[in-house]
Design a protein around this motif. Structure first.
Motif, short mmCIF file in Angstrom:
data_model
loop_
_atom_site.label_atom_id
_atom_site.label_comp_id
_atom_site.label_asym_id
_atom_site.label_seq_id
_atom_site.Cartn_x
_atom_site.Cartn_y
_atom_site.Cartn_z
N PHE A 139 31.98 -122.45 20.92
CA PHE A 139 33.36 -122.91 21.08
C PHE A 139 33.39 -124.40 21.42
O PHE A 139 34.16 -125.17 20.84
N THR A 140 32.53 -124.79 22.35
CA THR A 140 32.48 -126.21 22.76
C THR A 140 32.06 -127.09 21.60
O THR A 140 32.61 -128.19 21.41
N ARG A 141 31.07 -126.63 20.83
CA ARG A 141 30.61 -127.41 19.68
C ARG A 141 31.75 -127.62 18.67
O ARG A 141 31.97 -128.72 18.17
N ILE A 142 32.49 -126.57 18.40
CA ILE A 142 33.62 -126.66 17.46
C ILE A 142 34.69 -127.59 18.01
O ILE A 142 35.17 -128.50 17.33
N TRP A 143 35.07 -127.37 19.26
CA TRP A 143 36.16 -128.14 19.88
C TRP A 143 35.81 -129.63 19.93
O TRP A 143 36.61 -130.48 19.51
N ASP A 144 34.63 -129.94 20.43
CA ASP A 144 34.24 -131.35 20.55
C ASP A 144 34.08 -132.00 19.18
O ASP A 144 34.42 -133.17 18.99
N GLY A 145 33.56 -131.22 18.22
CA GLY A 145 33.42 -131.76 16.87
C GLY A 145 34.75 -132.06 16.24
O GLY A 145 34.95 -133.12 15.63
N ARG A 204 35.60 -138.59 12.31
CA ARG A 204 34.35 -138.15 11.70
C ARG A 204 34.54 -136.85 10.95
O ARG A 204 35.32 -135.99 11.35
N TYR A 205 33.79 -136.70 9.89
CA TYR A 205 33.80 -135.44 9.16
C TYR A 205 33.15 -134.36 10.02
O TYR A 205 32.17 -134.60 10.73
N ILE A 206 33.70 -133.15 9.95
CA ILE A 206 33.29 -132.07 10.84
C ILE A 206 31.82 -131.68 10.64
O ILE A 206 31.18 -131.19 11.58
N GLN A 207 31.27 -131.93 9.46
CA GLN A 207 29.86 -131.57 9.22
C GLN A 207 28.94 -132.19 10.25
O GLN A 207 27.92 -131.62 10.63
N TYR A 208 29.28 -133.40 10.71
CA TYR A 208 28.41 -134.11 11.63
C TYR A 208 28.48 -133.56 13.06
O TYR A 208 27.77 -134.03 13.94
N ALA A 209 29.33 -132.56 13.28
CA ALA A 209 29.37 -131.93 14.60
C ALA A 209 28.23 -130.94 14.78
O ALA A 209 27.97 -130.49 15.90
N PHE A 210 27.54 -130.61 13.69
CA PHE A 210 26.52 -129.57 13.74
C PHE A 210 25.15 -130.16 13.44
O PHE A 210 25.02 -131.14 12.71
N ASP A 211 24.14 -129.51 14.00
CA ASP A 211 22.77 -129.92 13.77
C ASP A 211 22.47 -129.88 12.27
O ASP A 211 22.95 -129.00 11.54
N LYS A 212 21.70 -130.85 11.80
CA LYS A 212 21.44 -130.95 10.36
C LYS A 212 20.78 -129.69 9.80
O LYS A 212 20.94 -129.39 8.62
N ASN A 213 20.07 -128.94 10.63
CA ASN A 213 19.42 -127.72 10.16
C ASN A 213 20.43 -126.63 9.83
O ASN A 213 20.10 -125.66 9.16
N HIS A 214 21.67 -126.76 10.34
CA HIS A 214 22.67 -125.73 10.12
C HIS A 214 23.76 -126.15 9.15
O HIS A 214 24.61 -125.34 8.80
N ARG A 215 23.77 -127.42 8.73
CA ARG A 215 24.88 -127.88 7.88
C ARG A 215 24.92 -127.15 6.55
O ARG A 215 26.00 -126.81 6.07
#
Length: 669
Positions: free
Chosen positions: A236-242, A248-259
């Motif tokens: 939830f925090t990762r989504i909210w903060d991203g 910024r594009y939302i893709q950059y909110a996540f670790d590159k291994n999960h994009r």
């Protein structure tokens, strides 16, 4: 500490007999624009129509009491001058435009003076008189505010021909007696320069969206399984903060291994369908976190604890593209974005696009069971993730690159670990014109709605995208057809209609392309009755389409002009033939002067600079290097012979514009 008699509450009616106020030279000029002015009026009206009808505290007015040479007292204003100036202008509009002098018993003069700023003092005096003449030098920002207030009051209270109704009278009564400002007198021995510096370096309060985040996280505390609770809160925090990183594009909110798991091979599709689907991918995080050599356990919990505590995972990924935050500007801020998401998620007219109600909009959660609270928070988190992805990919942004700026419609594309770039959202060769068309359409809406609470067009676009998105993306032709249809609904079922349809019904109700011409009122195209400047942008859009379809071909340079045309923030309706022509020129009759044939939309600065220029002089100004502000204006300059603009040409252009609009009534996408 202040004594109690140094902090005094005043109703706005009382403030106009509380003394005279001076704005010192160290204060900045009056700077409020449409966003702040419209917000103030709407905030007051929200309280005026509420059932409780409590007092509305508009803030503080920090002052230092001084004496004039004649020993009369006045108050040097240290903080609150923007509100105080706006209130003076608002009362001037109520007095002059709506003839409410009797309802404003204490407004006998302006109570403000601007130290060593004669143009600002002049502007406020002209506002009080209700006439900005062409002979006095004045601060045009104050005139702009006067016109914005006039327009907003007419629109908000559905006033035509300046005829006062009960809604406006209720607003004025509440404004007079229940809107309260606290006047704070600083002690006599105060170092004013130091005090002013402190006032302008105050720490910022916690943002509403931060309070809401904590509230929603608290509901996740009810998850019984600790491991499940930790990973759910982390996600939830990762989504909210991203999502809060609007530039910024939302893709950059996540670790590159999960994009690629979440956004596909090229990072531009959303491959998860709900929160639990996304959560299943995050259970693999323990494989990404190095094991503690001293740990004897291989279960998930230690890994999750380290993830939550580790800023590498709890914040936006360090691998994110730093250029993104500097390259793009979003059309919306995060707090209002959350309101759009809630409205899309709940489809309830109770929820408004007003960020002061952001937290109260979620009070319904208190009455739900723990299970339903948890389910809502998860589903809403996925809603904001999906909506942010759609906003990034299919809604315009302001792009800054190579010392230039402009509207763009782009998606993020992954080629390999060393190469990612932004390409047209509908960038294939056959769809290139669709990408350009959508930029025109979206910017057509955006540039007439600077205030966040009026971005109904954005809610409509996001609702369409949310409903119609699949892993195949969005069909550009269908998206264009929807936005064109939405524009027609606004123009013909709201702005020009005697029976106005509500925004919510247009967006969330059944699609209706039948327009009852008997309810259309073409007199709403007159200067004093135009409700929304989108009408001008819509006319420009229809003209663009006509030019590109070779339906208008007899105007030199028009096609070239259209190919480079960009909608910009223009909010001043200009009379091409001026309302107050120079000496020696005739005044036009009312009908022709205020006809849509004589009107065009330009920036406030240009309107103030060329206020009483004759058509020939205005045209010469643009010939000397300036670019026409609109396609309509370009036609007015170039379709008619030089020096001939008068009643005949205005009538001809009016017919041309009305016929252009009528052509859309029976044209279905």
């Amino acid at each position: 500490m202040h004594n109690s008699n140094e902090i005094t509450p005043f109703s706005i009616n009382e403030i106009f007999k509380s003394g005279e106020y001076s704005i010192p030279i160290y204060q900045r000029n009056y700077a409020w624009r449409e966003g702040q002015i419209v917000q103030l009026i709407n905030d007051v009206n929200d309280f005026a129509i509420s059932k409780k009808r409590q007092n509305y505290y508009i803030g503080t007015l920090v002052v230092y009491k001084r004496k004039k040479e004649d020993n009369q007292s006045y108050y040097e204003t240290i903080d609150g001058q923007q509100r105080l100036t706006t209130l003076n202008i608002l009362y001037a509009v109520l007095k002059n435009t709506f003839n409410l002098e009797n309802e404003l018993p204490n407004f006998k003069k302006t109570i403000l003076e601007f130290e060593n700023r004669i143009t600002s003092s002049n502007a406020l005096e002209l506002a009080y008189k209700g006439k900005f003449d062409d002979f006095t030098k004045y601060n045009t920002t104050i005139k702009d505010a006067y016109q914005i207030i006039e327009k907003e009051l007419k629109s908000l209270f559905k006033i035509s021909d300046n005829l006062v109704n009960d809604h406006l009278l209720n607003f004025v009564n509440y404004l007079n007696n229940h809107v309260v400002i606290l006047r704070v007198e600083v002690p006599k021995d105060t170092d004013l320069n130091h005090y002013f510096e402190i006032m302008n370096n105050r720490g910022e309060q916690l943002e509403k969206h931060e309070v809401l985040k904590s509230l929603l996280l608290s509901y996740l505390e009810n998850i019984e399984n600790k491991t499940e609770k930790d990973i759910t809160k982390m996600l939830f925090t990762r989504i909210w903060d991203g999502c809060s990183q609007m530039e910024r594009y939302i893709q950059y909110a996540f670790d590159k291994n999960h994009r690629q798991d979440i956004f596909g091979k090229n990072w531009n599709t959303l491959n998860v369908e709900n929160f639990d689907d996304l959560l299943s991918k995050f259970r693999e995080y323990e494989t990404l976190e190095p094991k503690n050599e001293n740990s004897t356990s291989n279960n998930l919990e230690p890994s999750l604890r380290s993830i939550i505590k580790n800023t590498k995972y709890s914040n936006i990924s360090n691998n994110s593209n730093q250029e993104t935050s500097e390259r793009f500007n979003s059309v919306i801020n995060f707090q209002n974005f959350l309101l759009h998401c809630l409205l899309i998620f709940k489809e309830d007219n109770e929820f408004k696009l007003d960020d002061k109600k952001l937290i109260s909009n979620f009070e319904f959660l208190k009455s739900l069971s723990n299970e339903l609270q948890i389910r809502f928070v998860k589903n809403f988190a996925f809603c904001i993730l999906k909506t942010k992805f759609l906003l990034d990919n299919y809604v315009i942004k302001r792009e800054f690159i190579s010392n230039t700026e402009g509207w763009s419609l782009k998606k993020l594309h992954f080629y390999n670990d060393k190469s990612q770039s932004y390409i047209g959202s509908f960038g294939t060769e056959e769809n290139e014109s669709d990408n350009r068309n959508l930029i025109w359409l979206l910017s057509m809406f955006h540039t007439v709605a600077p205030n966040m609470m009026y971005k109904h067009w954005l809610n409509a676009a996001l609702k369409y995208l949310y409903t119609n998105y699949s892993t195949n993306g969005i069909d550009s032709s269908s998206y264009i057809n929807y936005l064109e249809g939405f524009a027609k609904q606004l123009v013909f079922n709201r702005f020009l209609n005697n029976n106005q349809k509500e925004y919510f019904d247009i967006i969330y109700g059944e699609k209706d392309e039948n327009f009852d011409e008997n309810n259309l009122n073409w007199n709403k195209l007159k200067y004093s009755t135009i409700e929304n400047n989108l009408i001008f942008n819509y006319i420009d859009y229809l003209l663009i389409k006509s030019v590109l379809n070779d339906e208008i071909y007899d105007v030199i340079g028009l096609k070239s002009f259209v190919s480079k045309f960009e909608f910009t923030f223009r909010s001043s309706v200009e009379h091409y033939y001026p309302q107050n022509p120079k000496e020696g020129f005739d005044k036009l009759n009312y009908e022709d002067l205020h006809s849509v044939g004589n009107l065009t939309l330009i920036s406030h600065s240009k309107n103030s600079a060329m206020n009483n220029y004759m058509p020939k002089a205005k045209k010469e100004h643009y010939k000397n290097g300036a670019i026409a502000d609109s396609v309509k204006q370009y036609l007015m300059f170039n379709k008619y012979p030089d020096n001939s603009w008068g009643s005949k040409e205005i009538k001809a252009h009016e017919i041309e514009i009305i016929e252009l609009l009528k052509s859309q009534l029976n044209h279905h996408a």
